[in-house]
Motif scaffolding. Structure first.
Motif, PDB file in Angstrom:
ATOM      1  N   ARG A 174    -111.538  60.535  57.689  1.00  0.00           N
ATOM      2  CA  ARG A 174    -112.219  61.042  58.866  1.00  0.00           C
ATOM      3  C   ARG A 174    -111.371  61.037  60.140  1.00  0.00           C
ATOM      4  NH1 ARG A 174    -117.702  60.970  59.023  1.00  0.00           N
ATOM      5  NH2 ARG A 174    -117.465  61.667  61.184  1.00  0.00           N
ATOM      6  N   PRO A 175    -110.618  59.986  60.453  1.00  0.00           N
ATOM      7  CA  PRO A 175    -109.794  60.065  61.664  1.00  0.00           C
ATOM      8  C   PRO A 175    -108.823  61.246  61.634  1.00  0.00           C
ATOM      9  CG  PRO A 175    -109.949  57.794  60.922  1.00  0.00           C
ATOM     10  CD  PRO A 175    -110.551  58.635  59.837  1.00  0.00           C
ATOM     11  N   TYR A 176    -108.292  61.541  60.445  1.00  0.00           N
ATOM     12  CA  TYR A 176    -107.392  62.689  60.322  1.00  0.00           C
ATOM     13  C   TYR A 176    -108.156  63.988  60.536  1.00  0.00           C
ATOM     14  CZ  TYR A 176    -103.768  65.776  58.564  1.00  0.00           C
ATOM     15  OH  TYR A 176    -102.823  66.773  58.457  1.00  0.00           O
ATOM     16  N   PHE A 177    -109.322  64.103  59.905  1.00  0.00           N
ATOM     17  CA  PHE A 177    -110.132  65.303  60.083  1.00  0.00           C
ATOM     18  C   PHE A 177    -110.562  65.469  61.537  1.00  0.00           C
ATOM     19  CE2 PHE A 177    -111.839  65.533  55.438  1.00  0.00           C
ATOM     20  CZ  PHE A 177    -110.582  65.901  55.014  1.00  0.00           C
ATOM     21  N   ASP A 178    -110.857  64.354  62.187  1.00  0.00           N
ATOM     22  CA  ASP A 178    -111.312  64.425  63.582  1.00  0.00           C
ATOM     23  C   ASP A 178    -110.232  64.984  64.496  1.00  0.00           C
ATOM     24  OD1 ASP A 178    -113.760  63.421  62.857  1.00  0.00           O
ATOM     25  OD2 ASP A 178    -113.381  61.387  63.568  1.00  0.00           O
ATOM     26  N   VAL A 179    -108.984  64.503  64.324  1.00  0.00           N
ATOM     27  CA  VAL A 179    -107.930  65.004  65.199  1.00  0.00           C
ATOM     28  C   VAL A 179    -107.600  66.454  64.864  1.00  0.00           C
ATOM     29  CG1 VAL A 179    -105.945  64.213  63.799  1.00  0.00           C
ATOM     30  CG2 VAL A 179    -105.723  64.436  66.275  1.00  0.00           C
ATOM     31  N   MET A 180    -107.616  66.813  63.582  1.00  0.00           N
ATOM     32  CA  MET A 180    -107.368  68.207  63.205  1.00  0.00           C
ATOM     33  C   MET A 180    -108.491  69.110  63.707  1.00  0.00           C
ATOM     34  SD  MET A 180    -104.452  68.578  61.523  1.00  0.00           S
ATOM     35  CE  MET A 180    -104.452  69.777  60.169  1.00  0.00           C
ATOM     36  N   SER A 181    -109.732  68.638  63.636  1.00  0.00           N
ATOM     37  CA  SER A 181    -110.865  69.421  64.123  1.00  0.00           C
ATOM     38  C   SER A 181    -110.758  69.646  65.627  1.00  0.00           C
ATOM     39  CB  SER A 181    -112.185  68.717  63.799  1.00  0.00           C
ATOM     40  OG  SER A 181    -112.409  68.669  62.407  1.00  0.00           O
ATOM     41  N   SER A 182    -110.294  68.630  66.349  1.00  0.00           N
ATOM     42  CA  SER A 182    -110.151  68.790  67.794  1.00  0.00           C
ATOM     43  C   SER A 182    -109.096  69.845  68.110  1.00  0.00           C
ATOM     44  CB  SER A 182    -109.798  67.450  68.449  1.00  0.00           C
ATOM     45  OG  SER A 182    -108.463  67.056  68.153  1.00  0.00           O
ATOM     46  N   PHE A 183    -108.034  69.911  67.308  1.00  0.00           N
ATOM     47  CA  PHE A 183    -107.013  70.937  67.507  1.00  0.00           C
ATOM     48  C   PHE A 183    -107.547  72.331  67.166  1.00  0.00           C
ATOM     49  CE2 PHE A 183    -103.146  67.952  66.612  1.00  0.00           C
ATOM     50  CZ  PHE A 183    -103.411  67.279  67.787  1.00  0.00           C
ATOM     51  N   LEU A 184    -108.359  72.421  66.135  1.00  0.00           N
ATOM     52  CA  LEU A 184    -108.774  73.719  65.610  1.00  0.00           C
ATOM     53  C   LEU A 184    -110.032  74.271  66.269  1.00  0.00           C
ATOM     54  CD1 LEU A 184    -108.065  73.062  61.837  1.00  0.00           C
ATOM     55  CD2 LEU A 184    -106.844  74.662  63.319  1.00  0.00           C
ATOM     56  N   THR A 185    -110.699  73.482  67.080  1.00  0.00           N
ATOM     57  CA  THR A 185    -111.929  73.976  67.719  1.00  0.00           C
ATOM     58  C   THR A 185    -111.832  73.953  69.234  1.00  0.00           C
ATOM     59  OG1 THR A 185    -112.933  71.771  67.564  1.00  0.00           O
ATOM     60  CG2 THR A 185    -113.414  73.345  65.800  1.00  0.00           C
ATOM     61  N   THR A 186    -110.649  73.666  69.786  1.00  0.00           N
ATOM     62  CA  THR A 186    -110.419  73.767  71.223  1.00  0.00           C
ATOM     63  C   THR A 186    -109.059  74.387  71.463  1.00  0.00           C
ATOM     64  OG1 THR A 186    -109.378  71.583  71.397  1.00  0.00           O
ATOM     65  CG2 THR A 186    -111.765  71.681  71.690  1.00  0.00           C
ATOM     66  N   ASP A 187    -108.923  74.993  72.634  1.00  0.00           N
ATOM     67  CA  ASP A 187    -107.592  75.465  73.000  1.00  0.00           C
ATOM     68  C   ASP A 187    -106.854  74.335  73.711  1.00  0.00           C
ATOM     69  OD1 ASP A 187    -108.450  75.318  75.613  1.00  0.00           O
ATOM     70  OD2 ASP A 187    -108.719  77.482  75.865  1.00  0.00           O
ATOM     71  N   LEU A 188    -105.676  74.604  74.186  1.00  0.00           N
ATOM     72  CA  LEU A 188    -104.873  73.533  74.762  1.00  0.00           C
ATOM     73  C   LEU A 188    -105.435  73.017  76.080  1.00  0.00           C
ATOM     74  CD1 LEU A 188    -101.271  74.774  73.958  1.00  0.00           C
ATOM     75  CD2 LEU A 188    -102.472  72.838  72.972  1.00  0.00           C
ATOM     76  N   ASN A 189    -106.390  73.732  76.681  1.00  0.00           N
ATOM     77  CA  ASN A 189    -107.022  73.266  77.909  1.00  0.00           C
ATOM     78  C   ASN A 189    -108.339  72.542  77.640  1.00  0.00           C
ATOM     79  OD1 ASN A 189    -105.067  74.358  79.706  1.00  0.00           O
ATOM     80  ND2 ASN A 189    -105.905  76.396  79.288  1.00  0.00           N
ATOM     81  N   GLY A 190    -108.661  72.364  76.340  1.00  0.00           N
ATOM     82  CA  GLY A 190    -109.857  71.630  75.997  1.00  0.00           C
ATOM     83  C   GLY A 190    -111.124  72.461  75.977  1.00  0.00           C
ATOM     84  N   ILE A 191    -110.987  73.793  76.058  1.00  0.00           N
ATOM     85  CA  ILE A 191    -112.160  74.671  76.049  1.00  0.00           C
ATOM     86  C   ILE A 191    -112.522  74.997  74.606  1.00  0.00           C
ATOM     87  CG2 ILE A 191    -113.057  76.899  76.798  1.00  0.00           C
ATOM     88  CD1 ILE A 191    -110.957  76.830  79.036  1.00  0.00           C
ATOM     89  N   GLU A 192    -113.792  74.797  74.255  1.00  0.00           N
ATOM     90  CA  GLU A 192    -114.212  75.044  72.866  1.00  0.00           C
ATOM     91  C   GLU A 192    -114.151  76.536  72.560  1.00  0.00           C
ATOM     92  OE1 GLU A 192    -117.922  73.386  71.815  1.00  0.00           O
ATOM     93  OE2 GLU A 192    -117.272  71.309  72.103  1.00  0.00           O
ATOM     94  N   ILE A 193    -113.717  76.825  71.343  1.00  0.00           N
ATOM     95  CA  ILE A 193    -113.693  78.211  70.870  1.00  0.00           C
ATOM     96  C   ILE A 193    -114.458  78.290  69.572  1.00  0.00           C
ATOM     97  CG2 ILE A 193    -111.505  78.731  71.985  1.00  0.00           C
ATOM     98  CD1 ILE A 193    -110.133  78.355  69.332  1.00  0.00           C
ATOM     99  N   ASN A 194    -114.883  79.469  69.198  1.00  0.00           N
ATOM    100  CA  ASN A 194    -115.679  79.663  67.996  1.00  0.00           C
ATOM    101  C   ASN A 194    -114.801  80.192  66.880  1.00  0.00           C
ATOM    102  OD1 ASN A 194    -117.707  80.043  66.166  1.00  0.00           O
ATOM    103  ND2 ASN A 194    -118.513  81.900  67.107  1.00  0.00           N
TER     104      ASN A 194
END
Length: 229
Positions: free
Chosen positions: A204-224
């Motif tokens: 889960r910690p690995y999935f969490d960090v990967m999910s944060s990369f894949l569901t936000t842009d570099l400014n932290g804005i969520e994308i779909n």
């Protein structure tokens, strides 16, 4: 699970349609044992994660091999395997179990075939802010259970990145896979579902960090993202 493993051992020695049809009832009984284990794993995983796979039976892969493009024309797999898919675009990654006699079993997870869009996001994050990711993969639990991130890698640098980039070891990855071997004794024990859920939980910690990369842009804005790994 002993009956399920015994069936696979005999199937390995008799991997042909005639033998399989003659032992179809035995296969179905073995399959029911595996479904029960898969249902138990699914129930345990739902306590701490959101899983969209509806049932243990639905998680299982077919035992029939696709031999159209393979030199190996044996018609049946000699393992039981299945996967659990995490739900929603914000929960990326998936869990996989491969159960095979003679020490060939393992629990796995990760990102088998990231899309072009996913790879672009991951490499942007690796190149700009890899510290959080490295903290996870260098953590004691990660090292203990998975050792390292596995998967196909580029031999050189990806397009747009210098071979001397300080994060080049991360930028080369094309797949991101975690693997934990399990023994026959572990698979055959009554507490194997708990063991599997525990190992999956360590992902889960690995999935969490990967999910944060894949569901936000570099400014932290969520994308779909509609495409899931």
């Amino acid at each position: 699970m002993k009956e399920a493993f015994d069936f696979l051992k005999d199937l390995r020695e008799n991997n042909n349609r005639e033998w399989f049809q003659a032992h179809k009832l035995r296969y179905e009984l073995a399959l029911e044992k595996v479904i029960t284990v898969a249902d138990e794993i699914l129930l345990l995983m739902r306590k701490d994660d959101l899983i969209e796979t509806p049932t243990g039976k639905k998680s299982l892969q077919r035992i029939y091999r696709d031999v159209r493009f393979s030199k190996d024309k044996t018609p049946y797999k000699t393992n039981w395997s299945g996967g659990l898919r995490r739900a929603t675009a914000q929960r990326r990654g998936g869990y996989y179990f491969h159960l095979e006699p003679n020490g060939r079993s393992y629990l796995a997870g990760g990102f088998w075939g990231p899309s072009k869009e996913d790879m672009k996001l991951l490499r942007e994050h690796f190149s700009e802010e890899a510290d959080e990711y490295r903290a996870v993969i260098n953590g004691a639990d990660f090292k203990k259970y998975f050792g390292e991130v596995r998967g196909e890698q580029l031999k050189k640098s990806p397009k747009g990145y210098d071979i001397e980039h300080p994060e080049i070891d991360l930028l080369r990855y094309k797949q991101f896979l975690l693997k934990h071997p399990v023994t026959d004794l572990e698979v055959l024990s009554s507490d194997f579902p708990e063991k599997a859920a525990h190992v999956f939980g360590k992902m889960r910690p690995y999935f969490d960090v990967m999910s944060s990369f894949l569901t936000t842009d570099l400014n932290g804005i969520e994308i779909n993202l509609d495409v899931k790994s």
